[in-house]
Design an enzyme around this catalytic site. Structure first.
Site, PDB file in Angstrom:
ATOM      1  N   LYS A   1       0.589  -7.197   1.714  1.00  0.00           N
ATOM      2  CA  LYS A   1      -0.699  -8.107   2.265  1.00  0.00           C
ATOM      3  C   LYS A   1      -0.383  -9.493   2.062  1.00  0.00           C
ATOM      4  O   LYS A   1       0.447 -10.214   2.154  1.00  0.00           O
ATOM      5  CB  LYS A   1      -1.930  -7.143   2.060  1.00  0.00           C
ATOM      6  CG  LYS A   1      -1.936  -6.023   2.919  1.00  0.00           C
ATOM      7  CD  LYS A   1      -3.256  -5.322   2.658  1.00  0.00           C
ATOM      8  CE  LYS A   1      -3.166  -3.882   2.999  1.00  0.00           C
ATOM      9  NZ  LYS A   1      -3.433  -3.428   4.628  1.00  0.00           N
TER      10      LYS A   1
ATOM     11  N   ASP B   1      -1.710   0.690  -7.332  1.00  0.00           N
ATOM     12  CA  ASP B   1      -1.654   0.101  -5.782  1.00  0.00           C
ATOM     13  C   ASP B   1      -2.310  -0.819  -5.397  1.00  0.00           C
ATOM     14  O   ASP B   1      -3.638  -0.779  -5.325  1.00  0.00           O
ATOM     15  CB  ASP B   1      -1.588   1.545  -4.900  1.00  0.00           C
ATOM     16  CG  ASP B   1      -1.452   0.983  -3.554  1.00  0.00           C
ATOM     17  OD1 ASP B   1      -1.318   1.954  -2.622  1.00  0.00           O
ATOM     18  OD2 ASP B   1      -1.104  -0.258  -3.315  1.00  0.00           O
TER      19      ASP B   1
ATOM     20  N   TYR C   1      -5.460   5.736   0.112  1.00  0.00           N
ATOM     21  CA  TYR C   1      -4.123   5.711   0.974  1.00  0.00           C
ATOM     22  C   TYR C   1      -3.127   4.879   0.291  1.00  0.00           C
ATOM     23  O   TYR C   1      -3.519   3.853  -0.106  1.00  0.00           O
ATOM     24  CB  TYR C   1      -4.916   5.196   2.300  1.00  0.00           C
ATOM     25  CG  TYR C   1      -3.718   4.810   3.442  1.00  0.00           C
ATOM     26  CD1 TYR C   1      -3.156   3.510   3.536  1.00  0.00           C
ATOM     27  CD2 TYR C   1      -3.196   6.013   4.108  1.00  0.00           C
ATOM     28  CE1 TYR C   1      -2.200   3.367   4.543  1.00  0.00           C
ATOM     29  CE2 TYR C   1      -2.071   5.832   4.937  1.00  0.00           C
ATOM     30  CZ  TYR C   1      -1.613   4.488   5.100  1.00  0.00           C
ATOM     31  OH  TYR C   1      -0.555   4.188   6.268  1.00  0.00           O
TER      32      TYR C   1
HETATM   33  P1  KE4 Z   1       1.536  -0.975   4.765  1.00  0.00           P
HETATM   34  O1  KE4 Z   1       3.000   0.045   4.785  1.00  0.00           O
HETATM   35  O2  KE4 Z   1       0.570  -0.712   5.912  1.00  0.00           O
HETATM   36  O3  KE4 Z   1       1.898  -2.492   4.570  1.00  0.00           O
HETATM   37  O4  KE4 Z   1       0.723  -0.601   3.318  1.00  0.00           O
HETATM   38  C1  KE4 Z   1       0.226   0.417   3.425  1.00  0.00           C
HETATM   39  C2  KE4 Z   1      -0.961   0.485   2.210  1.00  0.00           C
HETATM   40  C3  KE4 Z   1      -0.564   0.879   0.738  1.00  0.00           C
HETATM   41  N1  KE4 Z   1      -1.478   0.710  -0.141  1.00  0.00           N
HETATM   42  C4  KE4 Z   1      -2.779   0.458   0.138  1.00  0.00           C
HETATM   43  C5  KE4 Z   1      -3.878   0.521  -0.857  1.00  0.00           C
HETATM   44  C6  KE4 Z   1      -3.321   0.235   1.549  1.00  0.00           C
HETATM   45  O5  KE4 Z   1      -4.483  -0.263   1.867  1.00  0.00           O
HETATM   46  C7  KE4 Z   1      -2.202   0.128   2.458  1.00  0.00           C
HETATM   47  C8  KE4 Z   1      -2.242  -0.260   4.038  1.00  0.00           C
HETATM   48  N2  KE4 Z   1      -3.579  -0.627   4.379  1.00  0.00           N
HETATM   49  C9  KE4 Z   1      -4.075  -0.010   5.715  1.00  0.00           C
HETATM   50  C10 KE4 Z   1      -5.338  -0.559   5.739  1.00  0.00           C
HETATM   51  N3  KE4 Z   1      -6.430   0.445   5.074  1.00  0.00           N
HETATM   52  C11 KE4 Z   1      -3.412  -0.798   6.766  1.00  0.00           C
HETATM   53  C12 KE4 Z   1      -3.657  -0.637   8.001  1.00  0.00           C
HETATM   54  C13 KE4 Z   1      -3.003   0.004   9.066  1.00  0.00           C
HETATM   55  O6  KE4 Z   1      -2.819   1.326   8.640  1.00  0.00           O
HETATM   56  O7  KE4 Z   1      -2.731  -0.609  10.146  1.00  0.00           O
END
Ligand code: KE4
Length: 423
Positions: free
Chosen positions: A266, A238, A143
């Protein structure tokens, strides 16, 4: 009637899709009402009714120092008195960028944005702009946020809801996204051969943490590096989850493999909305206003967010031993769960995940062998016992620096009672 999660959730569902601002929070895959959180401190969160939980989500990764870290809070409190946002250059964004570029060799230049999604979306555009190529290779189950090109066999929420391809993503937006199998270099080389010289980049979670935790196998990342060099594609790590978590230099440092570009989120914001992308100077110099790849953001480099990020990264740099402590706790928890529950437990650094299968879990397909009904039963029991883990099988357990050995033991014992008791 006093406020509680149930009444708040009913109100929320009237005005927000599914009652949430991010799908995985809705507890849909576990069929429960989400807990509305009122406050947090260290490794504990407290719901609106004051119930305390040991927090293994940590806001999905940012809270590596624990919630409400006193120094981070003090720095933010002081900074807000000077104003919240100017939409102009500030010394703070320079300081955070320097902290990263001076301590992570493969990040020569960096651009701040407001989320991991934005970081990935922008890094992919930079890769295409720099290479003048179109195709992107991603991995099933990984993801990378919700930009159109990435919502193809994505992990995390997309995997949880079983709709690997999102509605609203046009064929045109996804047709240049090629899918490989995680930990399978042959699947990558096959795509590179098929697409001749039109692969702009390979983007990878250098340890997958959105299909549950699936570490990169021995030689996998080095193999990707070699394939990208052979076929003239850029390698993008990533590191939204792994950045500043597996090591200060993230998975790149942990595995000793150098990407061309890296994305962060994060931890870089210490709990405030910050993402970033960066890497080789010659690539980043193609980004506007220097180059022709356009990317912008009203709140990018926001002074309050920069303050929280600077204070967080400064503490990590000042205490390099934190990584040994975090990684030791991760291994201790994983070993304890493995021995007492008998299921597959994947762990790397301070990330862990139990899959309700006894088979090895090394990719998207094997991750889906987990018994998610069993997961839901155990999840509910953990919540009753005051242990808060992600409400989905396809997420990670995040350990922050405030955990104690006795809390890890309590977690292991609770899992064991729930699992052995429900056989
Ligand atoms: P955000 O747009 O949610 O800040 O980041 C996206 C993203 C990009 N790359 C990786 C490896 C990620 O894990 C994420 C987002 N992680 C999720 C948890 N698996 C965020 C939680 C959510 O979607 O509410």
């Amino acid at each position: 009637m006093g406020k509680n999660s149930e009444t708040l959730f009913e109100r929320a569902k009237k005005v927000m899709p599914g009652g949430v601002n991010s799908p995985v929070r809705a507890f849909k895959s576990v069929g429960m009402t989400p807990r509305f959180i009122d406050k947090a401190c260290g490794n504990k969160i407290y719901d609106i009714e004051g119930k305390e939980y040991l927090d293994y989500v940590g806001s999905w990764g940012p809270m590596i120092l624990g919630h409400a870290d006193p120094k981070v809070i003090a720095a933010v409190q002081k900074r807000v008195e000077k104003g919240l946002s100017f939409g102009a250059c500030t010394e703070l964004e320079v300081e955070l960028a320097e902290l990263i570029c001076e301590n992570i060799p493969h990040v020569e230049m960096i651009r701040m944005v407001n989320s991991g999604t934005e970081a990935v979306m922008s890094a992919l555009r930079a890769a295409r702009g720099y290479t003048k190529k179109n195709k992107i290779i991603k991995f099933e189950g990984c993801y990378h946020g919700h930009s159109d090109a990435m919502l193809v066999k994505a992990g995390s929420g997309a995997m949880t809801f079983g709709d690997p391809d999102s509605a609203g993503v046009t064929k045109g937006a996804a047709e240049d996204t090629l899918l490989a199998r995680y930990n399978d270099l042959a699947s990558v080389e096959a795509l590179m051969k098929e697409n001749k010289e039109d692969v702009a980049c390979v983007i990878v979670e250098a340890t997958a943490a959105n299909m549950g935790v699936v570490p990169a196998a021995e030689g996998f990342l080095a193999g990707l590096r070699a394939l990208c060099d052979k076929y003239g594609a850029l390698l993008i790590f990533d590191e939204v989850i792994t950045g500043f978590r597996l090591a200060f230099g993230g998975a790149a440092e942990y595995f000793g493999v150098t990407p061309d570009l890296v994305t962060y989120g994060k931890i870089i914001g210490g709990g405030m909305p910050v993402g970033a992308y960066g890497g080789r100077k010659e690539i980043m110099e193609c980004v506007s206003p220097l180059g022709s790849v356009y990317q912008a953001g009203t709140l990018s480099g926001n002074p309050i967010a920069m303050t929280a990020g600077i204070e967080t990264l400064k503490q990590l740099l000042a205490d390099p031993g934190i990584y040994d402590r975090l990684n030791e706790m991760g291994a201790y928890l994983a070993d304890g769960l493995r021995q007492s529950c008998g299921f597959t437990v994947n762990n790397i650094g301070s990330l862990a995940c139990m899959f309700y299968t006894t088979e090895p879990v090394t990719d998207y397909e094997s991750a889906q062998k987990s018994d998610t009904v069993r997961f839901s039963h155990v999840f509910s029991g953990l919540l009753d016992a005051g242990i808060y883990v992600a409400p989905s099988q396809y997420e990670a357990m995040f350990i922050n620096s405030c955990f104690t050995r006795s809390e890890l033991d309590y977690t292991i014992e609770t899992y064991s009672k729930l699992i052995n008791g429900v056989k």
